[in-house]
Motif scaffolding. Structure first.
Motif, short mmCIF file in Angstrom:
data_model
loop_
_atom_site.label_atom_id
_atom_site.label_comp_id
_atom_site.label_asym_id
_atom_site.label_seq_id
_atom_site.Cartn_x
_atom_site.Cartn_y
_atom_site.Cartn_z
N VAL A 1 10.13 34.77 25.30
CA VAL A 1 11.50 34.60 25.80
C VAL A 1 12.11 33.28 25.34
O VAL A 1 13.21 32.94 25.78
CB VAL A 1 11.54 34.67 27.35
N GLN A 2 11.41 32.57 24.48
CA GLN A 2 11.99 31.34 23.94
C GLN A 2 13.26 31.68 23.16
O GLN A 2 13.29 32.60 22.36
CB GLN A 2 10.99 30.63 23.04
N GLY A 3 14.32 30.93 23.43
CA GLY A 3 15.58 31.17 22.74
C GLY A 3 16.41 32.29 23.35
O GLY A 3 17.41 32.70 22.77
N THR B 1 27.58 20.28 38.47
CA THR B 1 26.71 21.31 37.92
C THR B 1 25.31 21.25 38.49
O THR B 1 24.73 22.28 38.87
CB THR B 1 26.65 21.17 36.39
N ILE B 2 24.75 20.05 38.56
CA ILE B 2 23.35 19.93 38.98
C ILE B 2 23.18 20.33 40.43
O ILE B 2 22.31 21.14 40.78
CB ILE B 2 22.85 18.49 38.74
N ASN C 1 20.72 24.43 36.54
CA ASN C 1 20.47 23.53 35.41
C ASN C 1 19.04 23.65 34.90
O ASN C 1 18.78 23.51 33.70
CB ASN C 1 20.77 22.09 35.83
N SER C 2 18.10 23.91 35.80
CA SER C 2 16.70 24.04 35.40
C SER C 2 16.51 25.21 34.43
O SER C 2 15.65 25.15 33.54
CB SER C 2 15.82 24.24 36.63
N GLU C 3 17.30 26.28 34.60
CA GLU C 3 17.17 27.42 33.70
C GLU C 3 17.66 27.06 32.30
O GLU C 3 17.09 27.49 31.30
CB GLU C 3 17.98 28.60 34.25
N ILE C 4 18.72 26.28 32.24
CA ILE C 4 19.23 25.83 30.95
C ILE C 4 18.22 24.92 30.26
O ILE C 4 17.96 25.03 29.06
CB ILE C 4 20.58 25.11 31.14
N THR C 5 17.62 24.02 31.05
CA THR C 5 16.63 23.09 30.50
C THR C 5 15.41 23.83 29.99
O THR C 5 14.92 23.57 28.88
CB THR C 5 16.21 22.08 31.58
N ILE D 1 20.37 29.14 26.94
CA ILE D 1 21.21 29.66 28.01
C ILE D 1 22.35 28.66 28.21
O ILE D 1 22.11 27.49 28.50
CB ILE D 1 20.41 29.84 29.31
N LYS D 2 23.56 29.11 28.06
CA LYS D 2 24.72 28.23 28.14
C LYS D 2 25.34 28.23 29.54
O LYS D 2 25.38 29.26 30.20
CB LYS D 2 25.79 28.65 27.12
#
Length: 549
Positions: free
Chosen positions: A187-189, A111-112, A532-536, A542-543
């Motif tokens: 845009v949090q959450g 993934t990373i 992965n950075s977008e999910i973090t 964001i799943k």
């Protein structure tokens, strides 16, 4: 017309101005109010910039910069990655570490690393979407002397936003839908929209854009390269096709092809009479083109493309990433398609390179076996030596990147009509494309016709970035995707390379292993991993796509 340098320069000057405007806005949006309460004198932001039509037009034009990001690593690296994750291309360069390319084409599920391969593309697509949102919002607020012009500018921004979202959804599935300018706290959450809702927004943007964009014949020559009604309809049809809405796709494609209720209309587009002209640097914006990334020989602002260098032979100043496979070449040979083969694949030792007298019996073209997995290179992006700017290895090559051609419109129409059981119409569209390269008409029906259309798409559109989309979306008779049949331990591409191929380059140069694709798993590898950075950064709202570790 298509080769008007003054027109190209005019377009590119507006691109520069738009990019400057984007940079100014970005600085304004990221400044901290607690650091400086008063505005910086002379700095432009949205409160004092969008005051007239010219400023709005500059911002709209700036939105086009994100089509390619202005060099190889923002967008073209990902586009090339999409090619090498199909049966059409190897990674190619066996002298350097392929890095993220290996993660993608070997389907490691990491993934990373795979997310890192997608990171720039994801970010630049959303940067483009953000600029489109700003353009739509701010241009809508101003009172124009010419309301038609105002609507056209907004339509261009909607077209580009639809295009950017289409690029995202077909590679990642449903994505966050941002339809207005939002601050970080707003845009949090944020969560991913469903694939269906993402396509619905794309359709909405293209439909609304088509209403207010000029047709190709109505477009002012100084605006060549900007979106037209035909471009909006073409991508609208693609969005319908990719989402399985064949009835709506048929209506749009009939207008473009002048069929059905549109029969008798004057066509806006036509196939070039000679396939050799389709990707020729001398025929940018040709009669077949619905939409292209505009380029220009300019080193100061990087207004050209370096994609040609990325895919070129290492013995010819290229980087050799994304080399055609013998499997692709066999597809041309099995179809008796010598014309498209000649203008799609360039071979090691070739003495007659179309349009380039540099290479001959005494000086054959070289794609050396020790440096390349395949003795083949991408001919569509090849620029003859005499037409290359200096230095060649820079983002200023003046070959427009074709994003949608009339040949693809015809093949979409053939696919849609076959799906709807209208095989005579499907045959007409398919044979229009085949006749240009002097192939005999197809008379089959049903599934045989379906398979012929699929083969034709591979041959006509080879190395143009559509193969991965097709492998992912086409279902075979067992209900599985074609990609599941091509890859995996029993995949046709894997078994060919491991058991059948006798290609002297591919079988002997194992610095790039011939078992590429053996680790493919469905459904995981039918989409790329979300960076992965977008999910973090989203704190997990964001799943990730299923199956990635």
């Amino acid at each position: 017309m298509c080769n008007n340098n003054k027109t190209s320069i005019s377009i590119m000057k507006r691109y520069i101005i738009g990019l400057t405007m984007m940079s100014a806005l970005s600085l304004g949006m990221t400044s901290c109010s607690d650091f400086l309460e008063e505005p910086i004198r002379g700095q432009q932001d949205m409160t004092n910039y969008f005051t007239n039509e010219t400023e709005c037009a500059k911002q709209i034009t700036g939105c086009y910069n994100f089509l390619d990001g202005r060099d190889w690593w923002q967008i073209y690296k990902f586009y090339n990655l999409c090619n090498i994750t199909t049966d059409d291309c190897w990674m190619g360069n066996t002298t350097q570490d392929p890095g993220e390319y290996r993660v993608a084409c070997m389907f490691t599920g990491n993934t990373i690393d795979l997310g890192s391969a997608c990171q720039n593309f994801w970010q630049y697509r959303y940067k483009g979407i953000t600029q489109c949102n700003i353009a739509i919002e701010q241009t809508s607020k101003l009172t124009f002397m010419d309301e038609k012009y105002q609507k056209r500018l907004i339509a261009e921004a909607k077209f580009l936003r639809g295009f950017y979202y289409l690029d995202l959804v077909k590679n990642f599935g449903g994505v966050p839908l941002m339809l207005s300018l939002k601050m970080p706290s707003e845009v949090q959450g944020v969560e991913r929209a469903s694939k269906e809702d993402t396509y619905a927004q794309i359709v909405k943007d293209f439909k609304e854009a088509a209403v207010d964009l000029p047709s190709r014949s109505e477009q002012d020559p100084k605006d060549v390269g900007h979106a037209t009604r035909g471009a909006a309809l073409g991508f609208l049809a693609k969005a319908y096709l990719y989402s399985g809405n064949y009835e709506e796709a048929e209506k749009v494609l009939q207008e473009l092809c002048c069929r059905g209720s549109f029969a008798g209309n004057t066509p806006e587009y036509k196939l070039m009479d000679d396939f050799s002209k389709v990707w020729n640097v001398d025929y940018n914006n040709n009669d077949e083109s619905l939409f292209e990334i505009q380029t220009l020989d300019d080193t100061q602002y990087g207004l050209g493309e370096r994609y040609s260098v990325v895919v070129g032979s290492r013995d010819d100043s290229g980087w050799a990433w994304g080399l055609p496979t013998s499997d692709l070449e066999n597809a041309f040979k099995n179809a008796g398609d010598n014309i498209r083969l000649k203008y799609t694949i360039l071979h090691d030792g070739q003495t007659d390179v179309p349009g380039d007298p540099t290479w001959n019996e005494d000086n054959p073209y070289v794609i050396s076996a020790s440096k390349h997995k395949s003795g083949r290179c991408n001919m569509k992006l090849f620029i003859p030596v005499g037409k290359r700017p200096s230095p060649y290895d820079a983002a200023h090559n003046p070959l427009n990147i074709r994003l949608l051609r009339y040949a693809e419109v015809l093949l979409m129409y053939a696919e849609v009509e076959n799906q709807l059981g209208h095989d005579s119409e499907a045959q007409w569209a398919l044979n229009e494309v085949r006749s240009r390269v002097h192939l005999s008409p197809i008379t089959s029906t049903g599934k045989d016709l379906r398979d012929a259309i699929r083969t034709e798409r591979r041959l006509e559109l080879a190395l143009e970035g559509t193969r991965l989309d097709d492998l992912r979306r086409w279902k075979m008779d067992d209900g599985k995707t074609m990609m599941e049949h091509v890859f995996g331990p029993n995949g046709t591409f894997v078994k060919y390379n491991m058991e059948t191929s006798t290609d002297p380059y591919e079988t002997t140069n194992q610095l790039e292993n011939s078992n590429e694709g053996i680790n493919f798993q469905a459904p995981r590898d039918l989409l790329f991993a979300i960076p992965n950075s977008e999910i973090t950064m989203s704190n997990g709202s964001i799943k990730q796509n299923p199956g990635y570790n």
